[in-house]
Design an enzyme around this catalytic site. Structure first.
Site, PDB file in Angstrom:
ATOM      1  N   SER A 100       0.814  -1.217   0.000  1.00  0.00           N
ATOM      2  CA  SER A 100       0.000   0.000   0.000  1.00  0.00           C
ATOM      3  C   SER A 100       0.850   1.271   0.000  1.00  0.00           C
ATOM      4  CB  SER A 100      -0.951  -0.062   1.190  1.00  0.00           C
ATOM      5  OG  SER A 100      -1.880   0.973   1.137  1.00  0.00           O
ATOM      6  N   ASP A 241      -2.103   6.249  -3.462  1.00  0.00           N
ATOM      7  CA  ASP A 241      -1.079   5.535  -2.701  1.00  0.00           C
ATOM      8  C   ASP A 241      -0.599   4.349  -3.552  1.00  0.00           C
ATOM      9  OD1 ASP A 241      -3.423   3.999  -2.429  1.00  0.00           O
ATOM     10  OD2 ASP A 241      -2.660   3.076  -0.596  1.00  0.00           O
ATOM     11  N   ASP A 243      -1.141   1.238  -3.878  1.00  0.00           N
ATOM     12  CA  ASP A 243      -2.029   0.243  -4.505  1.00  0.00           C
ATOM     13  C   ASP A 243      -3.355   0.847  -4.945  1.00  0.00           C
ATOM     14  OD1 ASP A 243      -2.954   0.517  -1.889  1.00  0.00           O
ATOM     15  OD2 ASP A 243      -3.602  -1.572  -1.752  1.00  0.00           O
ATOM     16  N   ASP A 245      -5.938   2.189  -3.597  1.00  0.00           N
ATOM     17  CA  ASP A 245      -7.253   2.126  -2.959  1.00  0.00           C
ATOM     18  C   ASP A 245      -7.595   3.475  -2.334  1.00  0.00           C
ATOM     19  OD1 ASP A 245      -5.415   1.823  -0.926  1.00  0.00           O
ATOM     20  OD2 ASP A 245      -6.327   0.031  -0.063  1.00  0.00           O
TER      21      ASP A 245
END
Ligand code: MG
Length: 454
Positions: A100, A241, A243, A245
């Site tokens: 992440s 960020d 990843d 999400d």
């Protein structure tokens, strides 16, 4: 009604995280793969972000799944919400190799349930029992799993987002996207273009060394984004960020929009279209609750962590409650009409649609929000849990909420005090209507914490 938190051994709030090759070795990830294979069996979709360690760890994970007889669907590099969208289309589970927002040397594993949500506490405990238990048997030679490559794994995800915004709401709008060299390089520019926007990118080439900025989209890291927004007269800039999400924004002047304000702006727009509940953790800024209430809607609080928000939203909806929106005050927003997880691409699309209909600039929308003042701090404390247990006694006249840590409400401010599960520290958030009220509560809190600690 709130989910209760359970402390786990290996998994944190959003999966396992660690420095690749040190804490998070291929052996450990293989074991996680075999444990997941034993627990879920069947068809498992696997994806990863752009980190340099992703290929090795992804192969270790797939080996574990294949060795336990699973069919692995390799979706390659894609955002976590794109994998979550995929898993919901008929898989028995999913696993994402990602750390992440953590720095480049980190990596991790997020486990996805068949409904697309991140794995909850109870299932994670079962998984940990398998990981820390006796060595798991693998299947014999004639029952090993098969790996299938999934081409264009983000196509339906992008279409799924665009379907919510018909009529090219971004026509005439310029937007700058900063995917941070992460997997959103292959999704967010396409989403924005699909909405009719003219799109420019910063850090728009996938690169696991993250040469342009760190995976955490902090205000300092987004200077190039802000400069380009100003230079090309864009309506806003969006950054993700590692990843994707989460999505954060800079306005048309290149000013960073604080993430609680971002949540409030999106919530206001949704609450004007339909009335119902907005779900968020107790750590979220008061600006969200005030905005939601001003629009005639209601807020529901959960423990800190997106899985608690997503699960609470699902449970409330199952009980017939009108849940319209949810998420965290860090740019991780959940749109229940789309899917029950944080989705940075969907959040970017929502900003386009919101600005197109509001006829205001993003800076104007931010200025109109209720004014709040936040102080964040952490203090060293070895006996965090004990200190927290006696903290409510120090504030006898105040309303106290124990959803997660201790939340103390005074007249013009609140304080949230939580003990870290992994470090000997206590984290403090103060949210106040004025700087003076914030400082007063902060000083009062610190002196009482010192009294308890002796
Ligand atoms: Mg993330």
């Amino acid at each position: 009604m709130t989910a209760k938190k359970i402390q786990k051994r290996l998994f944190g709030t959003n999966g396992v995280r660690g420095i690749a090759g040190k804490d998070l070795t291929p052996e450990l990830v293989f074991t996680i793969g075999t444990a997941l294979g034993h627990l879920r069996k069947g068809r498992i979709a696997v994806g990863r972000d752009t980190r340099t360690s992703g290929e090795t760890l992804g192969k270790a994970l797939k080996a574990g799944l294949l060795a336990t007889g699973c069919t692995v669907y390799d979706c390659g590099i894609l955002p976590t919400p794109a994998l979550q969208y995929k898993v919901r289309q008929g898989y028995d589970g999913g696993a994402m190799i990602t750390a992440s927002h953590n720095p480049p040397e980190y990596n991790g594993v997020k486990i996805i349930e068949p409904d697309g949500t991140e794995m909850g506490d109870e299932e994670t405990l079962q998984l940990e029992e398998l990981i820390f238990g006796p060595v798991l048997p693998v299947t014999p030679w004639d029952r090993v799993g098969q790996e299938i490559q999934v081409p264009d794994s983000t196509e339906r995800y992008i279409e799924g987002i665009l379907r919510h915004f018909p009529g090219s709401p971004g026509r005439g709008m310029t937007v700058v996207a900063d995917p941070g060299s992460g997997p959103a390089c292959i999704t967010t520019p396409k989403i924005l273009e699909g909405l009719g926007c003219r799109v420019l990118t910063v850090n728009g080439v996938m690169d696991g060394t993250f040469p342009g900025r760190l995976p955490e989209p902090s205000a300092e890291g987004l200077r190039n984004l802000a400069d380009l927004v100003r230079a090309c007269g864009a309506s806003f800039g969006v950054a993700h960020d590692g990843d994707a999400d989460r999505a954060v924004f800079v306005d048309e002047n290149g000013q960073f929009i604080e993430e609680n304000a971002e949540f409030a702006i999106v919530a206001q727009n949704i609450c004007r279209q339909k009335k119902g509940l907005v779900v968020t953790p107790v750590s979220s800024g008061q600006v969200i609750e005030e905005t939601v209430r001003n629009e005639g809607c209601t807020i529901r609080y959960t423990p800190v962590g997106s899985i608690y928000v997503a699960r609470t939203m699902r449970t409330l909806i199952a009980n017939g409650e009108p849940v319209i929106f949810g998420g965290e005050g860090n740019g991780g927003l959940i749109f229940p009409d789309h899917q029950f997880c944080r989705d940075g691409g969907m959040t970017a699309a929502m900003m386009v649609s919101l600005l197109a209909t509001s006829r205001k600039t993003l800076s104007e929308l931010a200025r109109e929000l209720p004014e709040r003042h936040i102080i964040k701090d952490k203090i060293a404390a070895t006996k965090g849990a004990e200190i927290l247990a006696s903290l409510p006694l120090q504030f006898p006249g105040c309303r106290i909420d124990l959803t997660d840590g201790v939340k103390i409400f005074s007249k013009d401010a609140w304080a949230l005090v939580r003990a870290s599960g992994t470090e000997p520290i206590i984290r403090i958030i103060i949210d106040a209507s004025s700087p003076e009220a914030g400082r007063a509560l902060y000083q009062d809190l610190i002196s009482r914490l010192k009294t308890i600690a002796g």
